[in-house]
Each structure stands twice: as C-alpha cells, then as structure tokens.
Design a protein around this motif. Structure first.
Motif, PDB file in Angstrom:
ATOM      1  N   MET A  10     -12.371  -5.065 -17.093  1.00 10.50           N
ATOM      2  CA  MET A  10     -12.979  -5.459 -15.821  1.00 10.50           C
ATOM      3  C   MET A  10     -13.650  -4.290 -15.102  1.00 10.50           C
ATOM      4  O   MET A  10     -14.220  -4.472 -14.035  1.00 10.50           O
ATOM      5  CB  MET A  10     -11.901  -6.053 -14.903  1.00 10.50           C
ATOM      6  CG  MET A  10     -11.197  -7.265 -15.486  1.00 10.50           C
ATOM      7  SD  MET A  10      -9.945  -7.925 -14.353  1.00 10.50           S
ATOM      8  CE  MET A  10      -8.736  -6.599 -14.374  1.00 10.50           C
ATOM      9  N   MET A  11     -13.595  -3.108 -15.698  1.00 14.73           N
ATOM     10  CA  MET A  11     -14.103  -1.914 -15.035  1.00 14.73           C
ATOM     11  C   MET A  11     -15.344  -1.392 -15.753  1.00 14.73           C
ATOM     12  O   MET A  11     -15.448  -1.471 -16.985  1.00 14.73           O
ATOM     13  CB  MET A  11     -13.021  -0.821 -14.985  1.00 14.73           C
ATOM     14  CG  MET A  11     -11.768  -1.235 -14.235  1.00 14.73           C
ATOM     15  SD  MET A  11     -10.421  -0.022 -14.385  1.00 14.73           S
ATOM     16  CE  MET A  11     -11.141   1.394 -13.543  1.00 14.73           C
ATOM     17  N   SER A  12     -16.262  -0.832 -14.972  1.00 11.04           N
ATOM     18  CA  SER A  12     -17.448  -0.199 -15.546  1.00 11.04           C
ATOM     19  C   SER A  12     -17.085   1.181 -16.084  1.00 11.04           C
ATOM     20  O   SER A  12     -16.003   1.714 -15.807  1.00 11.04           O
ATOM     21  CB  SER A  12     -18.538  -0.070 -14.479  1.00 11.04           C
ATOM     22  OG  SER A  12     -18.127   0.835 -13.462  1.00 11.04           O
ATOM     23  N   SER A  13     -17.997   1.746 -16.857  1.00 11.81           N
ATOM     24  CA  SER A  13     -17.738   3.083 -17.412  1.00 11.81           C
ATOM     25  C   SER A  13     -17.611   4.123 -16.304  1.00 11.81           C
ATOM     26  O   SER A  13     -16.803   5.053 -16.402  1.00 11.81           O
ATOM     27  CB  SER A  13     -18.860   3.477 -18.377  1.00 11.81           C
ATOM     28  OG  SER A  13     -20.120   3.458 -17.720  1.00 11.81           O
ATOM     29  N   ASP A  14     -18.384   3.961 -15.236  1.00  9.33           N
ATOM     30  CA  ASP A  14     -18.289   4.889 -14.108  1.00  9.33           C
ATOM     31  C   ASP A  14     -16.920   4.780 -13.435  1.00  9.33           C
ATOM     32  O   ASP A  14     -16.338   5.789 -13.037  1.00  9.33           O
ATOM     33  CB  ASP A  14     -19.392   4.612 -13.086  1.00  9.33           C
ATOM     34  CG  ASP A  14     -20.773   4.990 -13.610  1.00  9.33           C
ATOM     35  OD1 ASP A  14     -20.840   5.796 -14.557  1.00  9.33           O
ATOM     36  OD2 ASP A  14     -21.772   4.475 -13.080  1.00  9.33           O
TER      37      ASP A  14
ATOM     38  N   ASP B 131       3.629   7.388  -5.177  1.00 12.38           N
ATOM     39  CA  ASP B 131       3.178   7.201  -3.790  1.00 12.38           C
ATOM     40  C   ASP B 131       1.833   7.874  -3.558  1.00 12.38           C
ATOM     41  O   ASP B 131       0.936   7.298  -2.921  1.00 12.38           O
ATOM     42  CB  ASP B 131       4.220   7.767  -2.824  1.00 12.38           C
ATOM     43  CG  ASP B 131       5.511   6.953  -2.818  1.00 12.38           C
ATOM     44  OD1 ASP B 131       5.475   5.801  -3.280  1.00 12.38           O
ATOM     45  OD2 ASP B 131       6.543   7.479  -2.366  1.00 12.38           O
ATOM     46  N   GLY B 132       1.690   9.085  -4.061  1.00 13.37           N
ATOM     47  CA  GLY B 132       0.428   9.803  -3.889  1.00 13.37           C
ATOM     48  C   GLY B 132      -0.728   9.103  -4.572  1.00 13.37           C
ATOM     49  O   GLY B 132      -1.839   9.025  -4.027  1.00 13.37           O
ATOM     50  N   PHE B 133      -0.482   8.568  -5.772  1.00  9.28           N
ATOM     51  CA  PHE B 133      -1.536   7.845  -6.497  1.00  9.28           C
ATOM     52  C   PHE B 133      -1.933   6.582  -5.747  1.00  9.28           C
ATOM     53  O   PHE B 133      -3.127   6.283  -5.602  1.00  9.28           O
ATOM     54  CB  PHE B 133      -1.056   7.509  -7.903  1.00  9.28           C
ATOM     55  CG  PHE B 133      -2.044   6.715  -8.709  1.00  9.28           C
ATOM     56  CD1 PHE B 133      -3.142   7.330  -9.284  1.00  9.28           C
ATOM     57  CD2 PHE B 133      -1.874   5.348  -8.875  1.00  9.28           C
ATOM     58  CE1 PHE B 133      -4.058   6.597 -10.028  1.00  9.28           C
ATOM     59  CE2 PHE B 133      -2.787   4.608  -9.615  1.00  9.28           C
ATOM     60  CZ  PHE B 133      -3.881   5.232 -10.190  1.00  9.28           C
ATOM     61  N   ASP B 134      -0.949   5.823  -5.257  1.00 11.57           N
ATOM     62  CA  ASP B 134      -1.248   4.593  -4.524  1.00 11.57           C
ATOM     63  C   ASP B 134      -2.104   4.873  -3.290  1.00 11.57           C
ATOM     64  O   ASP B 134      -3.086   4.166  -3.013  1.00 11.57           O
ATOM     65  CB  ASP B 134       0.051   3.902  -4.108  1.00 11.57           C
ATOM     66  CG  ASP B 134       0.816   3.352  -5.310  1.00 11.57           C
ATOM     67  OD1 ASP B 134       0.192   3.176  -6.374  1.00 11.57           O
ATOM     68  OD2 ASP B 134       2.030   3.102  -5.177  1.00 11.57           O
ATOM     69  N   LYS B 135      -1.762   5.920  -2.548  1.00 10.58           N
ATOM     70  CA  LYS B 135      -2.522   6.250  -1.330  1.00 10.58           C
ATOM     71  C   LYS B 135      -3.944   6.679  -1.675  1.00 10.58           C
ATOM     72  O   LYS B 135      -4.905   6.291  -0.999  1.00 10.58           O
ATOM     73  CB  LYS B 135      -1.803   7.359  -0.558  1.00 10.58           C
ATOM     74  CG  LYS B 135      -0.481   6.931   0.055  1.00 10.58           C
ATOM     75  CD  LYS B 135       0.198   8.089   0.764  1.00 10.58           C
ATOM     76  CE  LYS B 135       1.536   7.676   1.343  1.00 10.58           C
ATOM     77  NZ  LYS B 135       2.247   8.812   1.996  1.00 10.58           N
ATOM     78  N   THR B 136      -4.074   7.469  -2.729  1.00 13.19           N
ATOM     79  CA  THR B 136      -5.405   7.957  -3.106  1.00 13.19           C
ATOM     80  C   THR B 136      -6.297   6.814  -3.571  1.00 13.19           C
ATOM     81  O   THR B 136      -7.494   6.765  -3.236  1.00 13.19           O
ATOM     82  CB  THR B 136      -5.285   9.013  -4.216  1.00 13.19           C
ATOM     83  OG1 THR B 136      -4.405  10.058  -3.795  1.00 13.19           O
ATOM     84  CG2 THR B 136      -6.640   9.619  -4.533  1.00 13.19           C
ATOM     85  N   VAL B 137      -5.729   5.883  -4.340  1.00 15.42           N
ATOM     86  CA  VAL B 137      -6.517   4.742  -4.820  1.00 15.42           C
ATOM     87  C   VAL B 137      -6.979   3.881  -3.657  1.00 15.42           C
ATOM     88  O   VAL B 137      -8.139   3.424  -3.612  1.00 15.42           O
ATOM     89  CB  VAL B 137      -5.682   3.913  -5.821  1.00 15.42           C
ATOM     90  CG1 VAL B 137      -6.371   2.572  -6.095  1.00 15.42           C
ATOM     91  CG2 VAL B 137      -5.509   4.674  -7.126  1.00 15.42           C
TER      92      VAL B 137
ATOM     93  N   ASP C  99     -14.305   2.444  -4.537  1.00 17.14           N
ATOM     94  CA  ASP C  99     -14.672   1.892  -5.836  1.00 17.14           C
ATOM     95  C   ASP C  99     -13.469   1.364  -6.617  1.00 17.14           C
ATOM     96  O   ASP C  99     -13.635   0.580  -7.560  1.00 17.14           O
ATOM     97  CB  ASP C  99     -15.384   2.953  -6.682  1.00 17.14           C
ATOM     98  CG  ASP C  99     -16.702   3.392  -6.077  1.00 17.14           C
ATOM     99  OD1 ASP C  99     -17.364   2.544  -5.435  1.00 17.14           O
ATOM    100  OD2 ASP C  99     -17.070   4.570  -6.222  1.00 17.14           O
ATOM    101  N   LEU C 100     -12.272   1.793  -6.235  1.00 19.54           N
ATOM    102  CA  LEU C 100     -11.080   1.418  -6.994  1.00 19.54           C
ATOM    103  C   LEU C 100     -10.055   0.633  -6.183  1.00 19.54           C
ATOM    104  O   LEU C 100      -9.099   0.097  -6.746  1.00 19.54           O
ATOM    105  CB  LEU C 100     -10.405   2.686  -7.553  1.00 19.54           C
ATOM    106  CG  LEU C 100     -11.264   3.582  -8.448  1.00 19.54           C
ATOM    107  CD1 LEU C 100     -10.497   4.847  -8.817  1.00 19.54           C
ATOM    108  CD2 LEU C 100     -11.691   2.838  -9.708  1.00 19.54           C
ATOM    109  N   ALA C 101     -10.250   0.573  -4.860  1.00 18.27           N
ATOM    110  CA  ALA C 101      -9.233  -0.018  -3.986  1.00 18.27           C
ATOM    111  C   ALA C 101      -8.993  -1.492  -4.280  1.00 18.27           C
ATOM    112  O   ALA C 101      -7.894  -2.008  -4.045  1.00 18.27           O
ATOM    113  CB  ALA C 101      -9.630   0.172  -2.522  1.00 18.27           C
ATOM    114  N   ASN C 102     -10.000  -2.203  -4.816  1.00 20.38           N
ATOM    115  CA  ASN C 102      -9.842  -3.638  -5.050  1.00 20.38           C
ATOM    116  C   ASN C 102      -9.197  -3.948  -6.395  1.00 20.38           C
ATOM    117  O   ASN C 102      -9.053  -5.119  -6.767  1.00 20.38           O
ATOM    118  CB  ASN C 102     -11.211  -4.331  -4.972  1.00 20.38           C
ATOM    119  CG  ASN C 102     -12.180  -3.814  -6.021  1.00 20.38           C
ATOM    120  OD1 ASN C 102     -12.076  -2.671  -6.461  1.00 20.38           O
ATOM    121  ND2 ASN C 102     -13.137  -4.647  -6.412  1.00 20.38           N
ATOM    122  N   LEU C 103      -8.812  -2.917  -7.145  1.00 24.59           N
ATOM    123  CA  LEU C 103      -8.178  -3.112  -8.446  1.00 24.59           C
ATOM    124  C   LEU C 103      -6.671  -2.883  -8.324  1.00 24.59           C
ATOM    125  O   LEU C 103      -6.215  -2.055  -7.540  1.00 24.59           O
ATOM    126  CB  LEU C 103      -8.759  -2.125  -9.469  1.00 24.59           C
ATOM    127  CG  LEU C 103     -10.262  -2.270  -9.745  1.00 24.59           C
ATOM    128  CD1 LEU C 103     -10.747  -1.123 -10.623  1.00 24.59           C
ATOM    129  CD2 LEU C 103     -10.555  -3.606 -10.426  1.00 24.59           C
TER     130      LEU C 103
END
Length: 285
Positions: free
Chosen positions: A178-182, A235-241, A246-250
C-alpha cells in the motif's frame, strides 16, 4: 594511524588558538594605531589574502602577501620621498600580521583536510567491506557479527550482562503493497534515525536487512534493562510517525525481540542474533 589522527587533532586545536590570538593582537594594534580608514582598508585586504590562502594554498597566499607588503613599502617610500605627510609608523604591523595569519590558517586547513580525508577513507573501507549502510548511516550485519563477538567476550571476562534487541516493522509485507517507493524509503530512514537517536551513546545500532527492514541493537543490560529500552524505542517511533504527514495515516508499529547472551545455549554471534529474531514473533504488545 591513531597517533597521526591524535596529532592532527592537537595541531588543529593549537592552530585555532594561535589564529584567534593573532586576530586578537591585530584588533588591539588597530585600536592603538588609530587611522580608521587605512586600518579598514588593510583589514579588508587581509581577509582577501586569507581567502586566497584557504582556497588556493600556501604558495599563492605567500605570493599575494609579498605583493601586499611591496605595495605598503612603495606607499611608505613615496610618503618619505615626497614628504607629503608623516609616515604612519604604527601601521607597519600590517606587514607582518597578514602573512602570520595566512601561515596559521594554512596549517589549520591542512590538518582539517587530513582528518576529513581519513574519515572519507574509513567510510569507504566500511562500505567496501559491507559493514556500513550509506543510506541510513548504520552498520550492517557484517559489523554486527564482529561487534557482537566483542560484547560476548566482555560478558565472559567481566560477567557484564549483554543483550540484543532485534526490531522489525509489524506486518511490513502487507504494508509495503500500500506504500509508494518514496514512502518506503522515508520509513526506512525515519525508523533508522529514530532508533539511533533513542538509544544510549554506548549502544550500537545496526541495519540487518533492508528488504525486510530489520534493525538490531547491542547493549550492556539484563532482560529488564532491555525491556525498558524496548519501551522507549516503541514510544519514540510512534510519536515520530504521528508527526510525519506522509506516514501518519498508516498503521505503523514496531515489534521488538529481546535476547540476552546465554553461553549455555548460544555459541556464536549468529546464535545471538537469531535468538532475537525468534523473539520478535512473540511480541504482541
């Protein structure tokens, strides 16, 4: 190589101190000598000479400095012969200071260039050995195998607890459809930067696999300490995403497997790494 590296660092520190001292001396002499207009002109000329030395080397800088001195001598002789005005003797320091600053700057840049070249050579060597990933600036599986042996030996000799954390992206094979190469590239870089940022300075982070993004960390900690590090990373990964548009909706989350070195059941760094990989299958939090 290490001795030359240390000497180059020492020379850089000394050159910086000398350069600052010479510039401070120039400023003091400018204030004491008066002649605001001439001092300003000579200061501008000195900056030009320093730039020439920096970009074109010492020979060019010295030749330019000699021309600058010759111009000053001609001006002084003209004033002396024509007796148009008193010779500004306090300004004669400009015959010495520019060439002094140029020489110090040259040796400063030479040592900086040496260190930069050594760093480039080291990075190239790591890449050629397959021990360094250029895209994420992380060490690879090859380096993990070598470094894990050091951690294991430390555990054996000093009885320090050693653990490895193996980190993967949950349901990555489904998500990448579901993700583009970028987006995939951005996810790889974001996760790598986040994991490296959150770990402690004496912990070492590795990228074990780029196709199925898998990271590993070697730490001196027992199981409880490794679990604490696991919580920080998630926790750090969740906050950064969530902060990345571009990634928050995944639905991106990490799975982390924790394994501590056990000489009874493990014999090689590969056993250590594989134990961490197996533990990722049981991370359901």
């Amino acid at each position: 190589m290490t001795s030359k590296h240390q000497n180059a660092n020492l020379y850089i520190d000394v050159c910086w101190l000398l350069f600052l001292a010479a510039f401070a001396g120039t400023a003091i002499l400018m204030a004491l000598s008066g002649h605001l207009i001439l001092n300003t002109i000579y200061l501008f000329c000195t900056v030009v000479l320093l730039l020439m030395t920096y970009f074109w080397g010492l020979i060019t800088g010295l030749v330019a400095n000699l021309l600058f001195i010759a111009v000053q001598v001609v001006i002084v002789l003209y004033q002396y012969l024509q007796q148009t005005q008193d010779i500004p003797w306090p300004l004669l320091f400009w015959m010495v200071q520019p060439i002094l600053l140029s020489v110090i700057l040259y040796f400063l840049t030479v040592n900086q260039t040496y260190l930069q070249q050594q760093n480039r050579d080291l990075q190239t060597a790591l890449v050629e050995r397959g021990a360094f990933d250029t895209q994420t600036n992380l060490r690879t599986r090859v380096a993990y195998q070598e470094d894990a042996q050091v951690f294991i030996e430390t555990n054996r000799r000093f009885n320090l607890p050693v653990a490895t954390l193996v980190i993967k992206i949950r349901y990555y094979n489904d998500l990448r459809r579901m993700m583009s190469s970028d987006q995939l590239t951005e996810l790889l870089q974001l996760a790598s930067a986040t994991i490296k940022k959150i770990t402690r300075e004496n912990d070492i982070t590795y990228l074990l696999d780029r196709d199925d993004p898998t990271w590993a960390i070697l730490i001196y900690a027992d199981t409880d300490g490794a679990r604490v590090a696991t919580g920080r990373i998630k926790d750090g990964f969740d906050k950064t995403v969530q902060q990345n548009p571009d990634l928050a909706n995944l639905a991106l989350t990490l799975v982390v497997g924790v394994a501590t070195w056990d000489p009874e059941t493990m014999k090689t760094p590969s056993d250590f790494m594989n134990a961490g990989l197996r533990e990722t299958e049981y991370d359901v939090s």
